[in-house]
Design an enzyme around this catalytic site. Structure first.
Site, PDB file in Angstrom:
ATOM      1  N   THR A 805      46.696  47.038  19.883  1.00 33.92           N
ATOM      2  CA  THR A 805      48.024  46.719  20.361  1.00 33.92           C
ATOM      3  C   THR A 805      48.224  46.074  21.797  1.00 33.92           C
ATOM      4  O   THR A 805      49.145  45.358  21.942  1.00 33.92           O
ATOM      5  CB  THR A 805      48.705  48.049  20.719  1.00 33.92           C
ATOM      6  N   CYS A 806      47.003  45.999  22.305  1.00 33.20           N
ATOM      7  CA  CYS A 806      46.905  45.121  23.406  1.00 33.20           C
ATOM      8  C   CYS A 806      46.894  43.420  23.148  1.00 33.20           C
ATOM      9  O   CYS A 806      47.839  42.862  23.898  1.00 33.20           O
ATOM     10  CB  CYS A 806      45.444  45.220  24.407  1.00 33.20           C
ATOM     11  N   SER A 807      46.658  43.150  22.125  1.00 34.45           N
ATOM     12  CA  SER A 807      46.544  41.952  21.826  1.00 34.45           C
ATOM     13  C   SER A 807      47.491  41.472  20.468  1.00 34.45           C
ATOM     14  O   SER A 807      47.412  40.514  20.157  1.00 34.45           O
ATOM     15  CB  SER A 807      44.934  41.492  21.443  1.00 34.45           C
TER      16      SER A 807
END
Length: 844
Positions: A805-807
């Protein structure tokens, strides 16, 4: 007339208030807004692009038609127009797919053809999609000289509706300016509406245009297609200015001249709005590499600094030097005041622009055919000609509003209130051309620097999940993610300042989350997950879930599965934790300012009050309790016998609120029986109590919102846009996902890509929302997605997909069938809540 003259500004404000009153009360609009001159002179204007043979003509023929409508058009006669002469017509214009027309009245027709008995005729001023020859209005010197001999040499008659407004509503020293004779029949047409016409009809007309023109059409293309010309401080053959737009980063423009005096000036095509401007640089250029870049924009003689960038000395590639402009800037100037290591000359390897065009209403009567109005039942039965003329006056009203709007909203530094009349026509603001830029400026003027130290939160989602499954075990709700974060973000020291949430939009991570017993290094994904968790706790997306927090309750429509909007919540009338409601408002304001979302399923009646709009029982409350609305409507028209049969002596002056609590509507109301003659009193008391049942909670949310967002922004945002800016777009279409998805090491022809789109097509909107959260941490659009092949390689089949989810990354395995792909994606979307689980878990 100077429109910035205080006398004219005050006059226009007086006129604006009168117009708003007419819209609200369905009265004929002021004559000045509908002004049409009785006589206008037109002459030929020759476009330089037409043929030389046409340019040399000494006479022209203009056809007069009985009607402008293409299906019923009939030729009346031709007018021979010699060079230097004009055609006399009225000022009444009419636009359809064929072009822009102007009307001749019977007297003017007789002047050109005495044998023609037609009462009106139409001539074509210009064809819609074409350039070339056209007729344009003029004021001939001979005509002006005659008028000045009659009325005095300072005579300048008002011939445009804006001039008439200023002449009639502004205060003047001496005599008011003269107004040219008007076309009474044309003015009457613009002022007249059917007896059933209401403000809601005007709002539907605005929404019809807004939906029809859609969002600005973005285009990422060569600079050559977006600018008229490029100037540069060095423009010799050796400088290679053409290299800026050749698309090749190996070539470059090299300046010559004095140190710090290097620039590139872009003359933008009309209507182009910069969304992103990139400059390509290369660190291997040594002291030719820019160290600082400044961007200016505006009119030629009034350029203002828009950005100041320090360049990373190691960068090779594109650098964004300007983004998110809201209006067209005729000139953009990129200046390089300093190079690395004191270099004298500079090299730039290219320019790239992401842009959009200013919207144009494009008024056209053919837009109002009944087939186009299916979604607008209030408009569907009306004559297209009437709808077109009403749209013309709304367009005029919006033009007037845009000229005043910066005077009507309060400044951030000294907010003392709002221009109260604006709330009555908030829906009209959707078509304002100046509003977007004003909102952006207000947000920029009120922003603060990001915190020096990012707050770190330690969240235990395991105990939060236990609380969500059985809220009765923890009445204080201290284990909820919401409560853990509320306590964690409180200043730990008396010297610490609380977060103000007024950071720049590019500051896209407000705190760092450490999820206990979950493997994660928070680079944005954990933060976004915490916002999603809060939203889910406040307003659960599933109707079968328990509500773990006391701040919102399900509407009667949701509980009873009746009426519209069955998935929304309203503030709990019994909850008095106003400090936490205020914090919810601050989070909503931060979402509005930034790029994150705070997804709260609230009905329009709540958003309207947050935006400062009026709420009405019959229009807004059916989304909360449609059964009660229908009951009161029936009671109002009920005869005495039916009333006594249905209610007898059991109906008292009480009502049930959204939290199921019973309240008295008057002193000792529970012991007072309602008589048939007093039923209207009961109806009014019930409506008042239900409309105001959660006004204190909503007001606390609005107080928090206004701590983060200037009053002016809320004044300029219709409630639908406020909801979308805070919550994102609730509808997630496959087409929208395709626009936001990028594939790496995967071709469009790859089976995995085909299976992915087939699965998402078969998903419900809720499935796609869950999928979006699984991949990006967000449950609404916009959210970019990057799809990669499965980490383990192509030999693995029918495995669960993985995400970061970070990227916003999805790692997609091979699947044996589209059905397998659909099942695995759906399972992951609903069941894989811990993120980045390939990392080593840690305990606090």
């Amino acid at each position: 007339m100077n429109p910035e003259n205080p006398h004219y500004i005050l006059g226009r404000i007086r006129f604006l208030i009168e117009c708003i009153d007419c819209f609200r009360n369905s009265k004929p609009l002021p004559e000045a807004l509908c002004y049409v001159p009785r006589e206008v002179l037109y002459k030929f204007w020759k476009d330089s692009t037409i043929s030389s043979a046409s340019l040399g003509r000494s006479q022209y023929f203009v056809t007069v038609w009985q009607l402008a409508s293409q299906s019923q058009r009939k030729k009346l006669f031709d007018i021979e127009l010699k060079r230097g002469t004009c055609i006399k017509a009225t000022g009444e214009e009419y636009c359809n797919n064929h072009g822009l027309w102007v009307k001749l009245d019977q007297e003017q027709i007789q002047e050109y053809n005495s044998s023609c008995q037609s009462k009106e005729g139409w001539i074509l001023l210009c064809k819609q999609p074409e350039g070339g020859e056209r007729l344009v209005p003029v004021e001939t010197p001979e005509r002006l000289q005659k008028q000045q001999q009659l009325f005095g040499y300072d005579y300048r008659p008002c011939t445009r509706w804006e001039q008439v407004v200023d002449a009639q509503y502004s205060l003047h020293l001496g005599a008011k300016p003269k107004v040219a004779a008007r076309d009474d029949a044309a003015v009457h047409k613009l002022r007249s509406v059917p007896p059933t016409w209401t403000l809601e009809c005007d709002e539907d007309l605005v929404h019809y245009f807004y939906d029809r023109i859609g969002k600005e059409d973005e285009n990422l293309g060569s600079v050559k297609h977006l600018v008229d010309s490029i100037d540069a401080s060095s423009f010799s053959d050796e400088a290679n200015v053409w290299c800026l737009t050749d698309g090749d980063n190996d070539t470059f423009w090299e300046s010559e001249g004095s140190q710090g005096h290097h620039w590139i000036r872009l003359h933008m095509k009309k209507g182009i709005i910069i969304k992103k401007l990139f400059v390509s640089v290369d660190a291997t250029d040594d002291n030719y590499m820019p160290k600082k870049i400044q961007v200016y924009g505006g009119e030629r003689d009034n350029l203002k600094k828009l950005n100041d960038i320090a360049v990373d000395e190691t960068l090779v590639g594109d650098l964004c030097v300007l983004e998110d402009m809201m209006v067209h800037l005729p000139i953009i100037e990129v200046r390089i005041p300093e190079c690395i290591d004191g270099g004298i000359d500079v090299r730039l390897h290219g320019l790239k622009i992401r842009s959009s065009r200013e919207r144009d209403l494009g008024l056209n009567i053919d837009m109002f055919q009944s087939a186009n109005l299916v979604r607008y039942p209030r408009l569907e039965g009306h004559d297209p000609d009437m709808l077109y003329r009403r749209a013309v006056v709304i367009h005029r009203f919006l033009k007037l509003l845009d000229s005043l709007i910066h005077h009507l909203v309060p400044a951030w530094d000294h907010t003392v209130g709002s221009f109260g009349h604006l709330k009555h026509i908030k829906q009209f603001l959707l078509l304002s051309k100046r509003r977007t830029a004003l909102i952006a400026q207000c947000l920029k003027d009120s922003e603060t620097n990001k915190p020096n130290n990012m707050p770190k939160l330690y969240i235990n989602r395991r105990v939060a999940m236990e609380h969500r499954n059985n809220p009765s075990l923890d009445p204080s709700c201290r284990n909820a993610v919401f409560s853990q974060m509320f306590e964690g973000l409180k200043p730990s020291d008396k010297c610490d300042k609380p977060l103000d949430y007024r950071w720049p939009a590019r500051y896209d991570q407000w705190w760092e989350c450490k999820f206990i017993s979950e493997g994660i290094i928070d680079q944005g994904g954990g933060f976004r997950d915490s916002l999603s968790d809060i939203s889910e706790e406040l307003c659960p997306s599933s109707g079968d879930s328990l509500v773990p927090l006391p701040f919102f309750v399900r509407t009667s429509n949701q509980e009873n599965r009746t009426g519209e909007a069955r998935d929304v919540y309203v503030p709990n009338p019994s909850c008095k934790e106003f400090g936490k409601y205020e914090w919810i408002g601050q989070l909503m304001g931060a979402a509005l300012r930034g790029r994150e979302l705070m997804v709260l399923a609230l009905p329009g009646i709540v958003w309207k009050q947050l935006a400062g709009e009026e709420v009405k029982w019959s229009k807004d409350f059916p989304a909360v309790d449609s059964v009660l609305v229908k009951l009161l409507e029936a009671m109002e028209t009920m005869d005495k016998e039916t009333f006594e049969y249905k209610f007898g002596n059991e109906l008292t002056y009480t009502t049930v609120l959204s939290d199921q609590s019973v309240v008295d509507l008057k002193p000792d109301g529970s012991n007072t029986v309602v008589q048939y003659e007093n039923r209207m009193e009961l109806i009014q008391l019930v409506q008042k109590a239900r409309l105001e049942e959660n006004k204190d909670q909503i007001q606390s949310m609005r107080v928090g919102l206004l701590k983060v967002v200037p009053q002016a922004v809320l004044d300029l945002l219709p409630w639908q846009e406020l909801e979308k800016k805070v919550c994102g777009d609730p509808e997630i279409t496959v087409e929208a996902l395709k626009r936001l998805t990028r594939f790496d090491d995967l071709e469009q022809s790859d089976t995995r890509v085909k299976y992915l789109w087939e699965a998402l097509t078969n998903f419900t909107n809720e499935d796609r929302s869950r999928f979006l959260r699984f991949v990006t941490g967000r449950s609404r659009l916009p959210a970019p997605i990057f799809v990669y092949p499965d980490k383990s390689g192509s030999e693995k089949t029918d495995a669960l997909p993985e995400s970061s989810t970070c990227s916003g990354a999805l790692f997609l395995p091979n699947y044996s069938s589209a059905k397998q792909c659909e099942e695995k994606l759906r399972y992951a979307a609903y069941n894989c809540v811990a993120i980045d689980t390939d990392m080593v878990p840690w305990e606090e």
